[in-house]
Design an enzyme around this catalytic site. Structure first.
Site, PDB file in Angstrom:
ATOM      1  N   SER A 142       0.862  -1.199   0.000  1.00 13.25           N
ATOM      2  CA  SER A 142       0.000   0.000   0.000  1.00 13.25           C
ATOM      3  C   SER A 142       0.891   1.240   0.000  1.00 13.25           C
ATOM      4  CB  SER A 142      -0.855  -0.031   1.272  1.00 13.25           C
ATOM      5  OG  SER A 142      -1.490   1.201   1.502  1.00 13.25           O
ATOM      6  N   TYR A 155      -3.612  -0.675  10.160  1.00  8.26           N
ATOM      7  CA  TYR A 155      -3.444  -0.939   8.728  1.00  8.26           C
ATOM      8  C   TYR A 155      -2.041  -0.492   8.278  1.00  8.26           C
ATOM      9  CZ  TYR A 155      -4.615  -0.939   3.715  1.00  8.26           C
ATOM     10  OH  TYR A 155      -4.635  -1.185   2.363  1.00  8.26           O
TER      11      TYR A 155
END
Ligand code: NAD
Length: 250
Positions: A142, A155
């Site tokens: 990510s 996350y």
């Protein structure tokens, strides 16, 4: 000779109900691979799209957050054709609350699926691939493998971890015929981002920073995943491939 050809290969993709996992599974099938669809909820739509291409799709329904069941899940994946050539660790979740209020359960759930499962499934696949002397593992990282993000501390930690694991595994397995790399998607239109896309201010701020001028789609990952799954990337190890419309270049 087409170095991107995946005919005869079997891929296992996790999290294939929709979103990026669905796009990548179909992309791999378009390049010739048969695909094991390992997902929590039904991936029948993905399977139908793969079968329409003349490739095989194998539905493997599993809650991949259950660490103790991963060995059985991988055995099942192997049973379809007796091998896995490509593993795409895509399944992931996100929980959005400020760091000070982030619930323990949210932290553990996110680290569990996004990081622990990636480690254990890669370990299982890596052993199998090293025995065969070849294989490709592609992790889905990510922008938050590099940046801190807002309201998503678990996350962010998990995706920084995925970047680390990609390099750690690559170092140990590159000499054994197994390439481990990652795709770091930018801001993509999927369920994962529905909350921030619903916030007009946030949506506009993010869009304004993307040099390509738009958010990404599952289609945008097809080419990158085929590249990392194919012989075209045989000398890439521990690489993070940003597919972000230029976000990180800004
Ligand atoms: P999504 O929510 O559409 O897809 C997530 C997939 O994971 C679904 O198929 C879901 O069924 C599956 N899944 C969830 N929990 C599971 C479990 N316990 N067991 C098995 N499968 C489970 O989101 P997405 O955007 O397609 O996310 C895919 C990956 O891409 C994730 O790792 C995510 O972190 C990453 N990612 C997304 C973006 C983005 O902007 N959308 C950006 C960077 C990285």
């Amino acid at each position: 000779m087409n170095p991107f050809d995946l005919n005869g290969k079997v891929a296992m993709v996790t999290g294939t109900t929709g979103g990026l996992g669905q796009g990548m599974a179909i992309g791999l099938a378009e390049a010739g691979a048969d695909v094991v669809l390992a997902s929590y909820s039904s991936s029948e739509e993905t399977a139908r799209a793969i079968e329409a291409l003349g490739r095989k799709a194998y539905l493997l329904k599993a809650d991949l957050s259950r660490e103790d069941e991963l060995a059985d899940v991988f055995e099942k994946a192997l049973s379809f054709q007796g091998k896995i050539d490509i593993l795409v660790n895509n399944a992931g979740i996100i929980r959005r609350t400020p760091a000070a209020d982030h619930a323990k359960q949210d932290w553990h759930d996110v680290i569990g699926l996004n990081l622990n499962t990636v480690f254990f499934l890669s370990q299982l696949a890596g052993r199998h691939m090293m025995e065969r002397g070849s294989g490709k593992i592609i992790n889905i990282a990510s922008m938050l493998s590099y940046q801190g993000g807002i309201n998503v501390p678990g996350y962010t930690a998990s995706k920084h971890g995925v970047a680390g694991l990609t390099k750690a595994f690559a170092n140990e397995w590159a000499g054994k015929g197994v390439q481990v790399n990652a795709i770091a998607p930018g801001y993509m239109v999927t369920d994962n981002t529905s909350q921030i896309r619903a916030d007009e201010q946030r949506y506009n701020d993010i869009t304004a920073r993307i040099p390509a001028g738009r958010w990404g789609t599952p289609e945008d990952l097809k080419g990158p995943v085929v590249f990392l799954a194919s012989a075209a990337s045989d000398y890439l190890n521990g690489h993070m491939l940003n597919v972000d419309g230029g976000w990180m270049a800004r």
